[in-house]
Design a protein around this motif. Structure first.
Motif, PDB file in Angstrom:
ATOM      1  N   ALA A 228       0.826  -1.208   0.000  1.00 19.82           N
ATOM      2  CA  ALA A 228       0.000   0.000   0.000  1.00 19.82           C
ATOM      3  C   ALA A 228       0.859   1.257   0.000  1.00 19.82           C
ATOM      4  CB  ALA A 228      -0.913  -0.007   1.216  1.00 19.82           C
ATOM      5  N   ASP A 229       1.891   1.268   0.807  1.00 20.44           N
ATOM      6  CA  ASP A 229       2.799   2.418   0.846  1.00 20.44           C
ATOM      7  C   ASP A 229       4.115   1.976   1.479  1.00 20.44           C
ATOM      8  OD1 ASP A 229       2.599   2.604   3.694  1.00 20.44           O
ATOM      9  OD2 ASP A 229       0.650   3.557   3.410  1.00 20.44           O
ATOM     10  N   ILE A 230       5.012   2.930   1.729  1.00 22.90           N
ATOM     11  CA  ILE A 230       6.347   2.515   2.184  1.00 22.90           C
ATOM     12  C   ILE A 230       6.351   1.955   3.599  1.00 22.90           C
ATOM     13  CG2 ILE A 230       7.718   3.918   0.598  1.00 22.90           C
ATOM     14  CD1 ILE A 230       8.100   5.940   2.820  1.00 22.90           C
ATOM     15  N   SER A 231       5.266   2.150   4.349  1.00 22.21           N
ATOM     16  CA  SER A 231       5.230   1.559   5.699  1.00 22.21           C
ATOM     17  C   SER A 231       5.226   0.029   5.621  1.00 22.21           C
ATOM     18  CB  SER A 231       4.006   2.058   6.469  1.00 22.21           C
ATOM     19  OG  SER A 231       2.845   1.540   5.882  1.00 22.21           O
ATOM     20  N   GLU A 232       4.886  -0.520   4.441  1.00 20.95           N
ATOM     21  CA  GLU A 232       4.881  -1.982   4.270  1.00 20.95           C
ATOM     22  C   GLU A 232       6.190  -2.505   3.678  1.00 20.95           C
ATOM     23  OE1 GLU A 232       1.329  -3.250   2.259  1.00 20.95           O
ATOM     24  OE2 GLU A 232       0.022  -2.234   3.687  1.00 20.95           O
TER      25      GLU A 232
ATOM     26  N   ASN B 132       1.538  13.565  -2.964  1.00 23.00           N
ATOM     27  CA  ASN B 132       1.767  12.953  -1.642  1.00 23.00           C
ATOM     28  C   ASN B 132       0.857  11.757  -1.378  1.00 23.00           C
ATOM     29  OD1 ASN B 132       3.831  14.698  -0.649  1.00 23.00           O
ATOM     30  ND2 ASN B 132       2.266  16.310  -0.475  1.00 23.00           N
ATOM     31  N   THR B 133       0.169  11.298  -2.405  1.00 25.76           N
ATOM     32  CA  THR B 133      -0.828  10.248  -2.202  1.00 25.76           C
ATOM     33  C   THR B 133      -0.474   8.990  -2.995  1.00 25.76           C
ATOM     34  OG1 THR B 133      -2.436  12.036  -2.138  1.00 25.76           O
ATOM     35  CG2 THR B 133      -3.338   9.814  -2.277  1.00 25.76           C
ATOM     36  N   ARG B 134      -0.666   7.844  -2.380  1.00 21.53           N
ATOM     37  CA  ARG B 134      -0.482   6.576  -3.096  1.00 21.53           C
ATOM     38  C   ARG B 134      -1.722   6.296  -3.934  1.00 21.53           C
ATOM     39  NH1 ARG B 134       4.800   4.775  -3.162  1.00 21.53           N
ATOM     40  NH2 ARG B 134       5.716   5.881  -1.425  1.00 21.53           N
ATOM     41  N   VAL B 135      -1.513   5.914  -5.190  1.00 21.44           N
ATOM     42  CA  VAL B 135      -2.654   5.644  -6.072  1.00 21.44           C
ATOM     43  C   VAL B 135      -2.487   4.283  -6.748  1.00 21.44           C
ATOM     44  CG1 VAL B 135      -3.138   8.083  -6.553  1.00 21.44           C
ATOM     45  CG2 VAL B 135      -1.525   6.841  -8.018  1.00 21.44           C
ATOM     46  N   ASP B 136      -3.617   3.725  -7.189  1.00 23.73           N
ATOM     47  CA  ASP B 136      -3.590   2.498  -7.977  1.00 23.73           C
ATOM     48  C   ASP B 136      -3.527   2.885  -9.456  1.00 23.73           C
ATOM     49  OD1 ASP B 136      -3.850   0.571  -5.898  1.00 23.73           O
ATOM     50  OD2 ASP B 136      -5.934   1.231  -5.649  1.00 23.73           O
ATOM     51  N   ILE B 137      -2.688   2.165 -10.180  1.00 23.38           N
ATOM     52  CA  ILE B 137      -2.693   2.397 -11.633  1.00 23.38           C
ATOM     53  C   ILE B 137      -3.367   1.206 -12.304  1.00 23.38           C
ATOM     54  CG2 ILE B 137      -0.683   3.913 -11.703  1.00 23.38           C
ATOM     55  CD1 ILE B 137       0.973   1.456 -12.665  1.00 23.38           C
ATOM     56  N   LYS B 138      -3.879   1.450 -13.498  1.00 23.94           N
ATOM     57  CA  LYS B 138      -4.585   0.378 -14.204  1.00 23.94           C
ATOM     58  C   LYS B 138      -3.772  -0.154 -15.370  1.00 23.94           C
ATOM     59  CE  LYS B 138      -9.245   1.805 -12.932  1.00 23.94           C
ATOM     60  NZ  LYS B 138      -8.846   2.904 -11.998  1.00 23.94           N
TER      61      LYS B 138
ATOM     62  N   TYR C  31      10.191  -1.927  -4.684  1.00 24.47           N
ATOM     63  CA  TYR C  31       9.772  -2.029  -6.086  1.00 24.47           C
ATOM     64  C   TYR C  31       8.265  -2.326  -6.210  1.00 24.47           C
ATOM     65  CZ  TYR C  31      14.470  -2.326  -8.293  1.00 24.47           C
ATOM     66  OH  TYR C  31      15.731  -2.074  -8.781  1.00 24.47           O
ATOM     67  N   LYS C  32       7.683  -2.805  -5.106  1.00 22.60           N
ATOM     68  CA  LYS C  32       6.272  -3.245  -5.178  1.00 22.60           C
ATOM     69  C   LYS C  32       5.289  -2.235  -4.605  1.00 22.60           C
ATOM     70  CE  LYS C  32       7.551  -8.044  -4.464  1.00 22.60           C
ATOM     71  NZ  LYS C  32       7.487  -9.094  -3.458  1.00 22.60           N
ATOM     72  N   THR C  33       5.762  -1.072  -4.193  1.00 22.74           N
ATOM     73  CA  THR C  33       4.823  -0.103  -3.607  1.00 22.74           C
ATOM     74  C   THR C  33       3.934   0.504  -4.676  1.00 22.74           C
ATOM     75  OG1 THR C  33       6.599   1.506  -3.730  1.00 22.74           O
ATOM     76  CG2 THR C  33       6.111   0.609  -1.554  1.00 22.74           C
ATOM     77  N   ARG C  34       2.748   0.921  -4.236  1.00 22.01           N
ATOM     78  CA  ARG C  34       1.860   1.615  -5.160  1.00 22.01           C
ATOM     79  C   ARG C  34       2.508   2.932  -5.587  1.00 22.01           C
ATOM     80  NH1 ARG C  34      -3.908   2.485  -3.137  1.00 22.01           N
ATOM     81  NH2 ARG C  34      -2.825   3.181  -1.262  1.00 22.01           N
TER      82      ARG C  34
END
Ligand code: CA
Length: 470
Positions: free
Chosen positions: A173-177, A193-199, A185-188
């Motif tokens: 989900a973000d760098i806290s994970e 400043n917001t994490r987003v999903d890409i399609k 390499y696997k972060t969204r």
């Protein structure tokens, strides 16, 4: 609409000569837009304009046709992070201790571009440019070092040195994970400043953001730093692009080709957009790779150049490079004298009318590329790899390289681009060594541990990935 003065001597001269003087005057008063298209780990030979046969790059070749191919273009380091630090500051990165490839360490204020450095984006903000960074950052994951704190109004991309390309692989989900260097390499994707999903496939998503930024800023001067992570590993491409290369048997090369092809499609969309908005003439577009291809790892091809990514032989630092600026530069030319990525900063700030904060190491390329100045842009170019005690210096045709910290080798690159036959010339060797030592005395030791110190860093910083402290 009012725009600040943007004075080009060449255009001013044209103003007095041309029947369309009013038009030319208007052109001269317009600040040019700036686009840097940076690919990652692309080989010297892997563009059509450098002779690539199995990967068509019609859109990168459009830049070459509309502008100039620099056949002896260098970057300031042989791997990603330091090369980008040089490019974005216009300075040899060892001046400020960026002599290693940074680790992903989001809590470490020293693991990235020192705050004393000014980025090209920060410089252009003084000239009322709108600025955006897209793609790979790799200049620090600590908050104060992220793009929005380094002169960019907008950011769409990721902070570390590489990324997964398929949306379904972006599982954190973000760098806290993130719990390890390469898990990042696997972060969204980070949008401002917001994490987003890409399609979409990441390369396509980066392109679409670039096109959108251009569209939104067609009325004002803009700077777009488009740092594709392709064709850096992991080697991942969609069927759409893979299907173009059924003829390539080698799977690695085939996937690499597909990744380069996706970038090339993106470049086509960007060039089409500039054309459609009628801003192509006053937009300077630079294209280059951040270092040579790591041939064994990603299937790239550096052609006649010796070795590849990481090396101070030509294969590591001599990159594909083309620039177009139709209002200013001639079309369809080749420029053969040595230049370096540091020149981009110097060229851009000169015509944007902004004063850089720090002393630059590059030169304004325009007088050289237009043929007005036939001398060499640089008497000497320098490289060093601090940990390996390796260095290189180029003076006109000659290059002295110490690739492993052990022996000096002198080559005439005009006669021997493959660096196959060292010359025995003590006088020249001594001269180049003396110049290198003088340059070296102005550099400082690295200010952070690098990628090769990952384990050591973890021992020193056991709370590196403790999300409580971000
Ligand atoms: Ca790279």
């Amino acid at each position: 609409m009012y725009r600040n003065l943007f004075i080009l001597p060449v255009l001013i001269t044209m103003t007095f000569c041309s029947q369309n003087s009013q038009k030319e005057k208007e052109k001269a008063d317009i600040k040019s837009n700036v686009i840097i298209i940076l690919t990652d780990d692309q080989g010297y030979n892997d563009v059509g304009f450098n002779g690539c046969k199995d990967i068509p790059t019609p859109n990168l070749d459009r830049i070459a046709k509309k502008g100039i191919v620099c056949t002896n273009a260098y970057v300031s380091y042989a791997v990603c992070g330091p090369s980008r630090a040089g490019l974005i500051t216009g300075r040899y990165q060892d001046r400020f201790g960026f002599g290693r490839n940074p680790l992903f360490a989001p809590k470490d204020p020293n693991q990235g571009l020192p705050l004393t450095e000014q980025t090209l984006a920060s410089a252009l903000k003084q000239g009322d440019y709108k600025t955006m960074a897209i793609g790979k950052w790799h200049l620090g994951a600590y908050k104060k070092q992220r793009p929005l704190n380094r002169g960019f109004d907008e950011f769409f991309g990721f902070l570390t040195g590489g990324h997964m390309y398929f949306p379904e692989d972006l599982t954190l989900a973000d760098i806290s994970e993130v719990k390890s260097q390469y898990a990042a390499y696997k972060t969204r994707i980070l949008k401002n400043n917001t994490r987003v999903d890409i399609k979409e496939y990441l390369t396509d998503a980066l392109t679409n953001e670039a096109v959108s930024f251009i569209e939104r800023n067609k009325e004002n001067p803009f700077f777009l730093y488009l740092a594709y992570n392709a064709p850096h590993t992991p080697l991942q491409a969609t069927e759409k692009y893979l299907n173009r290369f059924k003829n390539i048997q080698n799977k690695k090369r085939r996937t690499y080709a597909a990744m380069v092809s996706a970038v090339d499609d993106g470049v086509g969309k960007i060039l089409n957009k500039l054309n459609e908005l009628n801003i192509e003439g006053n937009t300077i577009v630079f294209y280059l790779s951040d270092n040579g291809g790591p041939e064994k790892h990603n299937g790239s091809d550096n052609g006649p150049l010796r070795e590849g990514k990481g090396s101070l032989y030509e294969g590591g630092i001599h990159v594909p490079f083309a620039v177009q600026w139709p209002d200013v530069l001639p079309a369809g030319k080749k420029y053969d004298k040595p230049i370096i990525s540091l020149d981009i900063f110097s060229t851009v700030v000169k015509y944007a009318g902004v004063k850089p904060k720090n002393k630059l190491d590059g030169v304004d390329l325009v007088p050289y590329l237009t043929g007005k100045d036939s001398s060499y842009p640089h008497d000497y170019l320098f490289w060093r790899k601090f940990d390996q005690k390796a260095y290189a210096v180029r003076n006109r045709d000659m290059k002295l390289v110490n690739a492993n910290g052990e022996k000096n080798e002198l080559f005439n690159l005009t006669d021997d681009i493959g660096e196959t036959t060292p010359l025995n010339n003590k006088t020249k060797t001594d001269e180049l060594l003396k110049m290198k030592n003088h340059w070296d005395s102005q550099m400082i030791d690295p200010v952070f541990l690098g990628l090769r110190h990952n384990k050591e860093y973890n021992k020193l910083h056991p709370d590196r990935f403790d999300p409580e402290k971000y």
